[in-house]
Design a protein around this motif. Structure first.
Motif, PDB file in Angstrom:
ATOM      1  N   UNK A 152       9.616  -6.063   3.057  1.00  0.00           N
ATOM      2  CA  UNK A 152       9.225  -6.717   4.305  1.00  0.00           C
ATOM      3  C   UNK A 152       7.750  -6.450   4.598  1.00  0.00           C
ATOM      4  N   UNK A 153       7.321  -5.189   4.370  1.00  0.00           N
ATOM      5  CA  UNK A 153       5.921  -4.841   4.610  1.00  0.00           C
ATOM      6  C   UNK A 153       4.995  -5.632   3.697  1.00  0.00           C
ATOM      7  N   UNK A 154       5.412  -5.825   2.448  1.00  0.00           N
ATOM      8  CA  UNK A 154       4.595  -6.601   1.512  1.00  0.00           C
ATOM      9  C   UNK A 154       4.426  -8.041   1.995  1.00  0.00           C
ATOM     10  N   UNK A 155       5.521  -8.660   2.420  1.00  0.00           N
ATOM     11  CA  UNK A 155       5.443 -10.041   2.903  1.00  0.00           C
ATOM     12  C   UNK A 155       4.577 -10.138   4.152  1.00  0.00           C
ATOM     13  N   UNK A 156       4.681  -9.151   5.039  1.00  0.00           N
ATOM     14  CA  UNK A 156       3.861  -9.151   6.245  1.00  0.00           C
ATOM     15  C   UNK A 156       2.381  -8.983   5.907  1.00  0.00           C
TER      16      UNK A 156
ATOM     17  N   UNK B 192      -0.426  12.534   2.978  1.00  0.00           N
ATOM     18  CA  UNK B 192      -0.632  11.203   3.548  1.00  0.00           C
ATOM     19  C   UNK B 192      -0.044  10.125   2.659  1.00  0.00           C
ATOM     20  N   UNK B 193      -0.270  10.243   1.344  1.00  0.00           N
ATOM     21  CA  UNK B 193       0.282   9.278   0.391  1.00  0.00           C
ATOM     22  C   UNK B 193       1.799   9.319   0.395  1.00  0.00           C
ATOM     23  N   UNK B 194       2.354  10.517   0.488  1.00  0.00           N
ATOM     24  CA  UNK B 194       3.814  10.633   0.457  1.00  0.00           C
ATOM     25  C   UNK B 194       4.453  10.004   1.696  1.00  0.00           C
ATOM     26  N   UNK B 195       3.844  10.229   2.867  1.00  0.00           N
ATOM     27  CA  UNK B 195       4.390   9.633   4.085  1.00  0.00           C
ATOM     28  C   UNK B 195       4.313   8.107   4.032  1.00  0.00           C
ATOM     29  N   UNK B 196       3.175   7.579   3.549  1.00  0.00           N
ATOM     30  CA  UNK B 196       3.021   6.120   3.462  1.00  0.00           C
ATOM     31  C   UNK B 196       4.015   5.521   2.469  1.00  0.00           C
ATOM     32  N   UNK B 197       4.250   6.221   1.360  1.00  0.00           N
ATOM     33  CA  UNK B 197       5.157   5.688   0.336  1.00  0.00           C
ATOM     34  C   UNK B 197       6.613   5.665   0.798  1.00  0.00           C
ATOM     35  N   UNK B 198       6.957   6.532   1.738  1.00  0.00           N
ATOM     36  CA  UNK B 198       8.327   6.495   2.254  1.00  0.00           C
ATOM     37  C   UNK B 198       8.657   5.137   2.861  1.00  0.00           C
ATOM     38  N   UNK B 199       7.641   4.499   3.439  1.00  0.00           N
ATOM     39  CA  UNK B 199       7.836   3.176   4.018  1.00  0.00           C
ATOM     40  C   UNK B 199       7.512   2.064   3.021  1.00  0.00           C
ATOM     41  N   UNK B 200       6.316   2.143   2.413  1.00  0.00           N
ATOM     42  CA  UNK B 200       5.850   1.042   1.579  1.00  0.00           C
ATOM     43  C   UNK B 200       6.562   0.945   0.241  1.00  0.00           C
ATOM     44  N   UNK B 201       7.224   2.012  -0.195  1.00  0.00           N
ATOM     45  CA  UNK B 201       7.970   1.969  -1.455  1.00  0.00           C
ATOM     46  C   UNK B 201       9.475   1.837  -1.233  1.00  0.00           C
TER      47      UNK B 201
ATOM     48  N   UNK C  32      -6.748  -3.960  -3.555  1.00  0.00           N
ATOM     49  CA  UNK C  32      -6.809  -3.309  -4.867  1.00  0.00           C
ATOM     50  C   UNK C  32      -7.318  -1.884  -4.752  1.00  0.00           C
ATOM     51  N   UNK C  33      -8.446  -1.689  -4.051  1.00  0.00           N
ATOM     52  CA  UNK C  33      -9.083  -0.371  -4.006  1.00  0.00           C
ATOM     53  C   UNK C  33      -8.320   0.623  -3.149  1.00  0.00           C
ATOM     54  N   UNK C  34      -7.468   0.149  -2.261  1.00  0.00           N
ATOM     55  CA  UNK C  34      -6.698   1.063  -1.418  1.00  0.00           C
ATOM     56  C   UNK C  34      -5.575   1.749  -2.184  1.00  0.00           C
ATOM     57  N   UNK C  35      -5.232   1.232  -3.358  1.00  0.00           N
ATOM     58  CA  UNK C  35      -4.130   1.795  -4.141  1.00  0.00           C
ATOM     59  C   UNK C  35      -2.798   1.136  -3.873  1.00  0.00           C
ATOM     60  N   UNK C  36      -2.781   0.057  -3.068  1.00  0.00           N
ATOM     61  CA  UNK C  36      -1.508  -0.574  -2.710  1.00  0.00           C
ATOM     62  C   UNK C  36      -0.981  -1.496  -3.808  1.00  0.00           C
ATOM     63  N   UNK C  37      -1.865  -2.128  -4.564  1.00  0.00           N
ATOM     64  CA  UNK C  37      -1.436  -3.126  -5.533  1.00  0.00           C
ATOM     65  C   UNK C  37      -0.480  -2.558  -6.592  1.00  0.00           C
ATOM     66  N   UNK C  38      -0.748  -1.376  -7.196  1.00  0.00           N
ATOM     67  CA  UNK C  38       0.236  -0.830  -8.150  1.00  0.00           C
ATOM     68  C   UNK C  38       1.593  -0.562  -7.511  1.00  0.00           C
ATOM     69  N   UNK C  39       1.591  -0.207  -6.232  1.00  0.00           N
ATOM     70  CA  UNK C  39       2.866   0.040  -5.546  1.00  0.00           C
ATOM     71  C   UNK C  39       3.648  -1.250  -5.352  1.00  0.00           C
ATOM     72  N   UNK C  40       2.916  -2.330  -5.073  1.00  0.00           N
ATOM     73  CA  UNK C  40       3.580  -3.630  -4.984  1.00  0.00           C
ATOM     74  C   UNK C  40       4.198  -3.998  -6.336  1.00  0.00           C
ATOM     75  N   UNK C  41       3.497  -3.662  -7.417  1.00  0.00           N
ATOM     76  CA  UNK C  41       4.028  -3.927  -8.761  1.00  0.00           C
ATOM     77  C   UNK C  41       5.301  -3.128  -9.006  1.00  0.00           C
ATOM     78  N   UNK C  42       5.292  -1.857  -8.596  1.00  0.00           N
ATOM     79  CA  UNK C  42       6.475  -1.002  -8.766  1.00  0.00           C
ATOM     80  C   UNK C  42       7.633  -1.540  -7.935  1.00  0.00           C
TER      81      UNK C  42
END
Length: 639
Positions: free
Chosen positions: A262-266, A246-255, A344-354
C-alpha cells in the motif's frame, strides 16, 4: 631523483603484502615500449570500479564536476560514462571512466563481462576502487580480486561517516599497509576527503610517469575468501550487534507484505500528483514565453526579411510550433528525474524490488526486473541495457519484452497534457488518471510475463543487497535532473526538428492542398490506416500523430500542434473540441502500449542480438495496444 623516490614509495607500500602473502608484489622490469615517451602527453585513464550501492556515481560527480560524456569506448561496443578529473601539478590530464557496478570480477552477467572486456582490451593506467565502509567486510574479497590485476590502484573508503555512526571501527592505516595500497576514508556525499583522494591519484600517476611502468603485480593465492576474513579480523572492529535502528523501524512498515505494498502505491501516486502540481504551472509559463517569442520576434523578423509564405509557414507553423511544444515539457522532465533520483538514492528502490519479488517470480522474473521496470519510467532504453545484470538469457529476454510497457517520461508528458485537458476537475483527477495508466503499464507487463514465461524459462537465484536508508544529496539529485534533461535535448533534437518539419510538409503537400480537406499526404496516410484504427476511435489526425510517435514519443505532441496548426498554449482547447474524452482515453492507451520509440527497438536488437526476438516484441506491443485500446473505446461506448 623523481624515479628513485617513486620506486622507494612503491616498495614501502608493498611491504605490507609480506604479512598476508609470501611474495611481495614486485614491479615490472620490462623495457618501456617506444610509445611510452608520449605517455605523459596523453591522458591517463582512471577506471572507477566498485560494487553496487557504494556511492560510485556521487563520487564520479565530485571528481569530474558532473561534466560527463556518454559514448562508445574505443575498442568496445558499449557506452561508458567518462569525464575529466583535475590535472596534476605537472599538467598531466586524467580521464575518469565509470564502469558498471559489479559483485565479482569473474561473474557471467553482462555488466561483469563489460568490465572484464574493458580491463582486458583497454587496460587503464590506474584503478580507483570505491568500497562501502559500512559493508567493508563483505567487499574485501572483491577488493583483493582487483588487486591481483597488476594495475596500480587507489582505494576510496566511501561512507566512512556512516560506518562510524554504525559503530564500525576501521584501522585505515593498517588496512592500507596490509594491502600495500593507498587507502583513504572519504564521504563523497559530504565532500569529505575528496581533495586528499585526488592527491593520492596524482601521486600514483606521477609515480607511473617516473617509473615508466604499469605498476606492481598482485598475489597469486587463490583463497581470497580466507584472506579477506583474516584481513577483516585484523583491521575491522564490528559492534556486537550491527543495527541501524532507523532503517529497521522503517523496514517494519515499508517491507511489510501488505502495508508495504500500500505504501508503495501511495508513493508512486504521490510522485505523479507532485509532477502535475509543480510541472503544469511551469509548463504553462514556458508555453506563454514561446508564444511571445513567436509573435514578438520570429514572425516580425520573417516579415521584415520578406520570407515567402510557404517558407514562413514551414518555419513558424512547422518547425517552431513542433519544437516549442516539446520544449515546454522540459520542467516536467527535470522534475521527474529529480524525484526518481530521490527514490533511488534514499535506498527505497531495492526494497520495492524485494517487496515485489514474489509477484515477479509468478511472472517468470525476479525483483531485479521490477527495479528495471521502475527505472524504465525515465527511459526504456537504459532500462533495457540494464538487463545485463541478469545472467540467465531466458530471464533477460523476458525482462526486455516487459520493460517497453513502462510509462517512460516521454509518454508521461503526453498523459499529463491529455489528463489536464479532458479530466481537469476535481484537482486530484489528472494525477489519478496518470496513476491509472501507470497501473495499466504494470498490467501489460503482467499479461506479457504470464504469456511468455514458458517461452523464456529461467531458474536463476535472486540475491539482493538492501542498503540502509540515506538522505539524498540535494546537489547530486539536482545535477542528475539537470544532466538528464540536457541529455534528453541532445539525444532527441534531430528527431524533434526533423519530425516537426516532416509533419508540416505532409500536412501541406502537394502544393495547393488544404489541410483537412483529404487531399494532403497526411490525409492519405490517415485514410490508409483508418479501417484498422477506426474501431479504437482514431481519426486521421490522431493516426498521423501515432505514426510519428513511433519514431519518438517526444515529438508526438509537437506533431499534434503542427497537424492542428496551433500553438502549445492553444493545443488543449483545439484537441478538446476535436475529440471526445473516450477517444482521448483510447489514444492514451495505444500510446502507452505500442512501441515506445525506434531507440527502444534498437536497444532490444543490440542486447538480444536476435532479429526474431525484436520482431516479436514489436508485433506483440502493437497487438496488445490495439486490443486494450479496443476494450477501452468499445467498452466505454457500451457503458
Amino acid at each position: 631523483m623523481k624515479r628513485s623516490r617513486a620506486l622507494a614509495c612503491g616498495r614501502r607500500r608493498g611491504e605490507g603484502w609480506h604479512r598476508l602473502w609470501t611474495s611481495p608484489p614486485g614491479c615490472h622490469g620490462e623495457k618501456a615500449p617506444p610509445e611510452a615517451a608520449e605517455a605523459e602527453a596523453a591522458d591517463l585513464t582512471v577506471a572507477l570500479l566498485g560494487m553496487p550501492n557504494t556511492g560510485k556515481s556521487t563520487l564520479y560527480n565530485r571528481l569530474t564536476g558532473g561534466h560527463a560524456q556518454i559514448a562508445n569506448w574505443p575498442g568496445l561496443t558499449v557506452e561508458l560514462l567518462s569525464g575529466a578529473m583535475p590535472a596534476d601539478r605537472r599538467g598531466q590530464h586524467y580521464t575518469l571512466v565509470d564502469l558498471p557496478g559489479i559483485h565479482d570480477l569473474s561473474g557471467s552477467s553482462e555488466d561483469e563481462a563489460i568490465v572484464q572486456r574493458f580491463l582486458r582490451h583497454t587496460p587503464p593506467s590506474l584503478l580507483l576502487v570505491v568500497v562501502n565502509a559500512s559493508q567493508i567486510v563483505n567487499q574485501l574479497r572483491f577488493l583483493m580480486q582487483l588487486r591481483r590485476l597488476a594495475i596500480p590502484m587507489v582505494v576510496a573508503l566511501n561512507m566512512s561517516d556512516e560506518a562510524r555512526q554504525l559503530g564500525i571501527g576501521i584501522d585505515h592505516q593498517r588496512l592500507s599497509a596490509e594491502l600495500g595500497l593507498p587507502l583513504l576514508p572519504i564521504s563523497a556525499k559530504r565532500r569529505q576527503g575528496i581533495h586528499e583522494l585526488i592527491d593520492a591519484v596524482h601521486q600514483l600517476g606521477e609515480g607511473l610517469a617516473a617509473a615508466g611502468s604499469g605498476g606492481g603485480s598482485g598475489p597469486g593465492d587463490p583463497d581470497l575468501e580466507a584472506l579477506a576474513e583474516l584481513l577483516a579480523s585484523r583491521c575491522v572492529t564490528l559492534p556486537e550487534r550491527l543495527i541501524n535502528r532507523g532503517t529497521r523501524r522503517a523496514d517494519r512498515l515499508l517491507m511489510h507484505p501488505v502495508v508495504g505494498l500500500v505504501a508503495f502505491l501511495l508513493i508512486v501516486m504521490a510522485m505523479f500528483q507532485l509532477l502535475y502540481a509543480l510541472g503544469a504551472p511551469l509548463q504553462d509559463l514556458l508555453g506563454s514565453l514561446f508564444d511571445w517569442i513567436q509573435t514578438a520576434l520570429l514572425e516580425p523578423s520573417l516579415a521584415a526579411l520578406g520570407a515567402p509564405e510557404f517558407l514562413r509557414g514551414f518555419l513558424v507553423d512547422g518547425v517552431w510550433l513542433g519544437v516549442s511544444t516539446v520544449a515546454t515539457f522540459l520542467p516536467i522532465i527535470f522534475l521527474f528525474y529529480v524525484i526518481m533520483a530521490v527514490v533511488e538514492d534514499s535506498g527505497y528502490l531495492p526494497r520495492a524490488a524485494f517487496l515485489m519479488d514474489g509477484l515477479m517470480r509468478w511472472l517468470g522474473l525476479d525483483g531485479r526486473a521490477f527495479v528495471l521496470q521502475v527505472m524504465g519510467f525515465g527511459c526504456n532504453v537504459p532500462s533495457i541495457m540494464g538487463t545485463r545484470v541478469i545472467r540467465d538469457r531466458g530471464m533477460r529476454l523476458l525482462a526486455m519484452l516487459c520493460i517497453p510497457f513502462a510509462l517512460c517520461q516521454a509518454r508521461l508528458t503526453v498523459f499529463i497534457f491529455m489528463a489536464a485537458v479532458f479530466f481537469p476537475r476535481p484537482w486530484w483527477a489528472p494525477g489519478l488518471v496518470v496513476f491509472g495508466f501507470y497501473g495499466l503499464s504494470f498490467l501489460a507487463a503482467v499479461i506479457t510475463g504470464l504469456l511468455f514465461k514458458r517461452a523464456f524459462p529461467s531458474r536463476e537465484a535472486f540475491v539482493l543487497e538492501l542498503p540502509p536508508y540515506r538522505s539524498p544529496s540535494l546537489s547530486t539529485i539536482l545535477r542528475r535532473g539537470w544532466t538528464s534533461m540536457l541529455n534528453f535535448l541532445v539525444t532527441t533534437r534531430v528527431f524533434i526538428v526533423v519530425g516537426a518539419a516532416a509533419i508540416w510538409l505532409l500536412t501541406n503537400l502537394p502544393p495547393g492542398a488544404v489541410q483537412g480537406s483529404g487531399d494532403t499526404l497526411a490525409d492519405g496516410i490517415g485514410q490508409l490506416f483508418q479501417p484498422l484504427l477506426v474501431p479504437i476511435g482514431m481519426n486521421p489526425a490522431l493516426t498521423v500523430s501515432l505514426f510519428f510517435g513511433f519514431i519518438a514519443k517526444e515529438i508526438l505532441l509537437g506533431a499534434m500542434a503542427v497537424i492542428y496548426a496551433t500553438s502549445e498554449a492553444d493545443l488543449g482547447g483545439v484537441i478538446g473540441q476535436a475529440i471526445t474524452p473516450l477517444q482521448a482515453l483510447s489514444f492514451m492507451t495505444f500510446v502507452l502500449l505500442y512501441t515506445p520509440c525506434l531507440g527502444t527497438v534498437a536497444a532490444q536488437l543490440q542486447e538480444s542480438k536476435s532479429r526474431g526476438f525484436t520482431a516479436l516484441s514489436l508485433g506483440w506491443s502493437l497487438a496488445l495496444a490495439w486490443i486494450l485500446a479496443l476494450v477501452v473505446y468499445q467498452g466505454g461506448r457500451l457503458l
